[in-house]
Design an enzyme around this catalytic site. Structure first.
Site, PDB file in Angstrom:
ATOM      1  N   ARG A  47       5.151  19.601   7.255  1.00  0.00           N
ATOM      2  CA  ARG A  47       6.036  18.484   7.562  1.00  0.00           C
ATOM      3  C   ARG A  47       7.368  18.938   8.184  1.00  0.00           C
ATOM      4  O   ARG A  47       7.938  18.232   9.012  1.00  0.00           O
ATOM      5  CB  ARG A  47       6.288  17.627   6.312  1.00  0.00           C
ATOM      6  CG  ARG A  47       4.999  16.976   5.776  1.00  0.00           C
ATOM      7  CD  ARG A  47       5.261  15.893   4.743  1.00  0.00           C
ATOM      8  NE  ARG A  47       5.883  14.739   5.334  1.00  0.00           N
ATOM      9  CZ  ARG A  47       7.161  14.490   5.337  1.00  0.00           C
ATOM     10  NH1 ARG A  47       7.997  15.298   4.712  1.00  0.00           N
ATOM     11  NH2 ARG A  47       7.644  13.424   5.932  1.00  0.00           N
TER      12      ARG A  47
ATOM     13  N   TYR B 122       1.452  14.045   1.557  1.00  0.00           N
ATOM     14  CA  TYR B 122       1.197  14.583   2.901  1.00  0.00           C
ATOM     15  C   TYR B 122       1.448  16.089   3.022  1.00  0.00           C
ATOM     16  O   TYR B 122       1.712  16.566   4.121  1.00  0.00           O
ATOM     17  CB  TYR B 122       2.012  13.814   3.958  1.00  0.00           C
ATOM     18  CG  TYR B 122       1.802  12.316   3.905  1.00  0.00           C
ATOM     19  CD1 TYR B 122       0.604  11.747   4.319  1.00  0.00           C
ATOM     20  CD2 TYR B 122       2.793  11.460   3.418  1.00  0.00           C
ATOM     21  CE1 TYR B 122       0.399  10.369   4.246  1.00  0.00           C
ATOM     22  CE2 TYR B 122       2.589  10.092   3.343  1.00  0.00           C
ATOM     23  CZ  TYR B 122       1.395   9.558   3.758  1.00  0.00           C
ATOM     24  OH  TYR B 122       1.192   8.199   3.693  1.00  0.00           O
TER      25      TYR B 122
ATOM     26  N   TYR C 263       7.707  17.204  11.658  1.00  0.00           N
ATOM     27  CA  TYR C 263       8.641  16.064  11.706  1.00  0.00           C
ATOM     28  C   TYR C 263      10.097  16.492  11.560  1.00  0.00           C
ATOM     29  O   TYR C 263      10.960  15.636  11.377  1.00  0.00           O
ATOM     30  CB  TYR C 263       8.353  15.083  10.564  1.00  0.00           C
ATOM     31  CG  TYR C 263       6.917  14.657  10.403  1.00  0.00           C
ATOM     32  CD1 TYR C 263       6.235  13.990  11.421  1.00  0.00           C
ATOM     33  CD2 TYR C 263       6.234  14.899   9.222  1.00  0.00           C
ATOM     34  CE1 TYR C 263       4.928  13.585  11.255  1.00  0.00           C
ATOM     35  CE2 TYR C 263       4.921  14.494   9.047  1.00  0.00           C
ATOM     36  CZ  TYR C 263       4.274  13.846  10.067  1.00  0.00           C
ATOM     37  OH  TYR C 263       2.971  13.442   9.893  1.00  0.00           O
TER      38      TYR C 263
ATOM     39  N   GLU D 143       0.833  -1.211   0.000  1.00  0.00           N
ATOM     40  CA  GLU D 143       0.000   0.000   0.000  1.00  0.00           C
ATOM     41  C   GLU D 143       0.866   1.259   0.000  1.00  0.00           C
ATOM     42  O   GLU D 143       0.875   2.014   0.974  1.00  0.00           O
ATOM     43  CB  GLU D 143      -0.836   0.039   1.280  1.00  0.00           C
ATOM     44  CG  GLU D 143      -1.803  -1.071   1.441  1.00  0.00           C
ATOM     45  CD  GLU D 143      -2.392  -1.094   2.845  1.00  0.00           C
ATOM     46  OE1 GLU D 143      -1.800  -0.502   3.776  1.00  0.00           O
ATOM     47  OE2 GLU D 143      -3.424  -1.702   3.017  1.00  0.00           O
ATOM     48  N   PRO D 144       1.598   1.503  -1.055  1.00  0.00           N
ATOM     49  CA  PRO D 144       2.462   2.691  -1.057  1.00  0.00           C
ATOM     50  C   PRO D 144       1.662   3.979  -1.250  1.00  0.00           C
ATOM     51  O   PRO D 144       0.694   4.016  -2.021  1.00  0.00           O
ATOM     52  CB  PRO D 144       3.365   2.450  -2.267  1.00  0.00           C
ATOM     53  CG  PRO D 144       2.556   1.592  -3.182  1.00  0.00           C
ATOM     54  CD  PRO D 144       1.678   0.748  -2.313  1.00  0.00           C
ATOM     55  N   GLY D 145       2.049   4.997  -0.552  1.00  0.00           N
ATOM     56  CA  GLY D 145       1.467   6.321  -0.758  1.00  0.00           C
ATOM     57  C   GLY D 145       2.549   7.269  -1.228  1.00  0.00           C
ATOM     58  O   GLY D 145       2.592   7.717  -2.373  1.00  0.00           O
ATOM     59  N   ARG D 146       3.519   7.515  -0.317  1.00  0.00           N
ATOM     60  CA  ARG D 146       4.579   8.490  -0.569  1.00  0.00           C
ATOM     61  C   ARG D 146       5.389   8.173  -1.828  1.00  0.00           C
ATOM     62  O   ARG D 146       5.694   9.065  -2.610  1.00  0.00           O
ATOM     63  CB  ARG D 146       5.520   8.502   0.648  1.00  0.00           C
ATOM     64  CG  ARG D 146       6.507   9.634   0.683  1.00  0.00           C
ATOM     65  CD  ARG D 146       7.507   9.454   1.838  1.00  0.00           C
ATOM     66  NE  ARG D 146       6.879   9.081   3.080  1.00  0.00           N
ATOM     67  CZ  ARG D 146       6.512   9.925   4.040  1.00  0.00           C
ATOM     68  NH1 ARG D 146       6.727  11.202   3.896  1.00  0.00           N
ATOM     69  NH2 ARG D 146       5.956   9.482   5.148  1.00  0.00           N
TER      70      ARG D 146
ATOM     71  N   CYS E 183       2.230  33.428  11.320  1.00  0.00           N
ATOM     72  CA  CYS E 183       2.636  34.207  12.470  1.00  0.00           C
ATOM     73  C   CYS E 183       3.268  33.329  13.545  1.00  0.00           C
ATOM     74  O   CYS E 183       2.743  33.238  14.652  1.00  0.00           O
ATOM     75  CB  CYS E 183       1.423  34.952  13.005  1.00  0.00           C
ATOM     76  SG  CYS E 183       1.938  36.414  13.879  1.00  0.00           S
ATOM     77  N   GLU E 184       4.318  32.646  13.201  1.00  0.00           N
ATOM     78  CA  GLU E 184       5.138  31.964  14.214  1.00  0.00           C
ATOM     79  C   GLU E 184       6.488  31.615  13.622  1.00  0.00           C
ATOM     80  O   GLU E 184       6.608  31.371  12.421  1.00  0.00           O
ATOM     81  CB  GLU E 184       4.423  30.743  14.790  1.00  0.00           C
ATOM     82  CG  GLU E 184       4.255  29.554  13.898  1.00  0.00           C
ATOM     83  CD  GLU E 184       3.744  28.349  14.704  1.00  0.00           C
ATOM     84  OE1 GLU E 184       2.546  28.339  14.999  1.00  0.00           O
ATOM     85  OE2 GLU E 184       4.545  27.462  15.032  1.00  0.00           O
TER      86      GLU E 184
HETATM   87  N1  LLP Z   1      -0.933   1.829   4.740  1.00  0.00           N
HETATM   88  C1  LLP Z   1      -1.241   2.223   5.986  1.00  0.00           C
HETATM   89  C2  LLP Z   1      -2.044   1.364   6.826  1.00  0.00           C
HETATM   90  C3  LLP Z   1      -0.779   3.446   6.461  1.00  0.00           C
HETATM   91  O1  LLP Z   1      -1.084   3.823   7.695  1.00  0.00           O
HETATM   92  C4  LLP Z   1       0.014   4.278   5.636  1.00  0.00           C
HETATM   93  C5  LLP Z   1       0.491   5.573   6.099  1.00  0.00           C
HETATM   94  C6  LLP Z   1       0.290   3.829   4.334  1.00  0.00           C
HETATM   95  C7  LLP Z   1      -0.182   2.593   3.923  1.00  0.00           C
HETATM   96  C8  LLP Z   1       1.100   4.627   3.363  1.00  0.00           C
HETATM   97  O2  LLP Z   1       2.391   4.858   3.815  1.00  0.00           O
HETATM   98  P1  LLP Z   1       3.493   5.540   2.840  1.00  0.00           P
HETATM   99  O3  LLP Z   1       3.796   4.578   1.744  1.00  0.00           O
HETATM  100  O4  LLP Z   1       2.891   6.794   2.308  1.00  0.00           O
HETATM  101  O5  LLP Z   1       4.639   5.799   3.732  1.00  0.00           O
HETATM  102  N2  LLP Z   1       1.930  12.251   7.641  1.00  0.00           N
HETATM  103  C9  LLP Z   1       3.180  11.507   7.608  1.00  0.00           C
HETATM  104  C10 LLP Z   1       2.971  10.099   7.105  1.00  0.00           C
HETATM  105  C11 LLP Z   1       1.934   9.320   7.870  1.00  0.00           C
HETATM  106  C12 LLP Z   1       1.683   7.983   7.221  1.00  0.00           C
HETATM  107  C13 LLP Z   1       0.460   7.361   7.745  1.00  0.00           C
HETATM  108  N3  LLP Z   1       0.185   6.069   7.227  1.00  0.00           N
HETATM  109  C14 LLP Z   1       4.176  12.269   6.743  1.00  0.00           C
HETATM  110  O6  LLP Z   1       3.910  13.386   6.332  1.00  0.00           O
HETATM  111  O7  LLP Z   1       5.277  11.797   6.520  1.00  0.00           O
END
Ligand code: LLP
Length: 462
Positions: free
Chosen positions: A359, A420, A363, A319-322, A390-391
């Site tokens: 971010r 994100y 982070y 399940e890639p997002g980033r 304003c910070e």
């Molecule tokens: N699957 C599940 C169950 C997840 O919780 C996540 C991310 C993903 C897949 C996708 O992960 P990725 O491939 O994108 O790393 N807001 C943070 C990242 C939080 C990720 C939450 N879950 C940031 O800006 O880095």
């Protein structure tokens, strides 16, 4: 304006990193591959994205602006599909960036979509993603969200708590729906990432602990619920992870659980979902593992483990997002003011900030940025790119070398902001959220409209 080409050193009581100042890059105009979209280049010194001149994009759509290279996204989807086995599955994690165009692109490339709230689910359905290709996650799904998922025919529901199993069992008691259910397991793997992005240790909110036996108990309860179809196991160890060992250990532990399930219930899991979390390069220093290699390796580990345990190889899902959307997008800002703090650094204020990219503040994330509207041969100056909020924590790029002739009105591009950033954007200080423009083969179109002050006032009913 007198600007220092090389800072004399820290002053003003700042707590500075041990490696201060970072070394300036050899060429300020270079676009380091792996950080910028695959289709980015400079033409006559001007940054081109998806065949579009960033000056034209800024003139037509305004700044700040997220510019998303559609072909970059699509090519990364294909990489994943190529790397995994033919029966395996890639689900795009919509939380990284969720809008109809994006979900249509990934869906048309053959990916499923993973959603973690009712809101993301509605976008996926509105985008026309086939419901059977949608997986619903989340550690606190409401009864309404679960009912909607059931009535829409969502393919997989990943359960995260005993309450949720009970809610689903109740909801399916008198309905024809018999959802595929995966049990989310926390494997106890220590992921080397920011604390807020690690999700496989026991002391956090997600999933059923493997070590405590909660995961096995959850599986028992799912199997005992006549309205639920137990499909398999899910593990997500965290996000922005470079060290592949964590994925390997998690895969081994989950396959181990699958063996125990077979021994106890005589059931072999059909699905094994190893989540997302693969890291990307934000700066030249970042050396993430090659995604295709990693995906291949995970497939091989699951093959080997299952073979050794005499278990039929389940369908593998990632399940890639980033890694799908992160590198595709560049944020364009207009430089507004420039302030030298003598002997330390130069503050470059842009027309956005922590409202379009939280971010860095949240982070301590690092980013690469470049003067985008022209090339410059002026010497490098150590800068901090800050926003208009304003910070003083409103930092976009903590350390950036920019040319000493940088001036108000110049366009600045910050790379790898696809994941994100728009998704976690806010209206802090009543700054409207920027538009997202998709570029492809020399064309540009808005896929998420810029917010207006009217949009903000519309919710203010007092
Ligand atoms: N699957 C599940 C169950 C997840 O919780 C996540 C991310 C993903 C897949 C996708 O992960 P990725 O491939 O994108 O790393 N807001 C943070 C990242 C939080 C990720 C939450 N879950 C940031 O800006 O880095």
């Amino acid at each position: 304006m007198s600007r220092i080409a090389h800072p004399a050193g820290p002053r003003h009581g700042d707590v500075l990193p041990a490696d201060y100042p970072p070394a300036p890059p050899a060429d300020l105009n270079a676009l380091h591959p792996g950080i910028w979209p695959r289709g980015a280049w400079r033409s006559g010194g001007v940054l081109m994205l998806g065949g579009m001149d960033v000056r034209d994009l800024a003139a037509e759509f305004g700044t700040p602006l997220y510019v998303c290279d559609e072909q970059d996204v699509r090519s990364r989807c294909r990489d994943y599909l190529e790397a995994l086995g033919p029966g395996d599955r890639v689900c795009y994690a919509a939380k990284a960036f969720c809008c109809r165009a994006m979900l249509r692109w990934v869906s048309s490339e053959g990916l499923g979509v993973d959603v973690c709230t009712g809101g993301e689910l509605e976008v996926a359905l509105a985008a026309g993603v086939p419901p059977e290709n949608i997986a619903l996650h989340g550690n606190n799904k409401t009864v309404d969200e679960l009912s909607r998922a059931l009535s829409a025919g969502v393919g997989d529901i990943v359960v995260d708590s005993f309450e949720e199993i009970a809610r689903l069992a109740y909801l399916t008691e008198e309905s024809a729906a018999r959802p595929n259910v995966l049990v989310r397991v926390t494997t106890g793997v220590e992921a080397h990432t920011h604390e807020f992005m690690a999700t496989a240790h026991d002391d956090q909110k997600f999933g059923f602990s493997l070590a405590s036996g909660a995961a096995e108990e959850a599986v028992r309860r799912v199997i005992a619920s006549p309205g639920l179809s137990f499909a398999g196991l899910h593990s997500h160890i965290g996000s922005q992870i470079f060290d592949t060992a964590g994925f390997e250990v998690a895969a081994q532990r989950v396959v181990g659980l699958a063996v125990r399930i077979r021994d106890e219930h005589g059931i072999e899991i059909a699905d094994l979902d190893l989540g997302g979390g693969f890291g990307i390069a934000y700066t030249e220093e970042d050396k993430p593992p090659e995604v295709m290699e990693l995906a291949r390796r995970l497939g091989a580990i699951v093959d080997g483990q299952c073979q050794a345990a005499g278990l039929a190889r389940p369908r593998l899902t990632v399940e890639p997002g980033r890694t799908i959307v992160g590198p595709s997008t560049v944020t364009l800002y207009t430089v507004g003011t420039i302030k030298d703090v003598d002997g330390l650094r130069t503050y470059v204020s842009v027309d956005g900030g922590m409202s379009d990219n939280i971010r860095t503040a949240l982070y301590d994330a690092s980013y690469a940025c470049a003067l985008a509207s022209r090339a410059s041969s002026a010497p490098p100056v150590l800068c901090r790119v800050v926003g208009k909020h304003c910070e003083s924590g409103d930092i976009v790029v903590r350390h950036a070398y920019l040319p000493s002739d940088l001036a108000p009105g110049d366009l600045l591009a910050v790379a790898a902001t696809g994941a994100y950033c728009r998704e976690m954007a806010s209206n802090y200080n009543h700054v409207p959220r920027p538009a997202v423009v998709a570029v492809s083969a020399g064309t540009a179109r808005t896929i998420v409209r810029r917010e207006s002050i009217d949009d903000l006032l519309r919710l203010d009913v007092g």
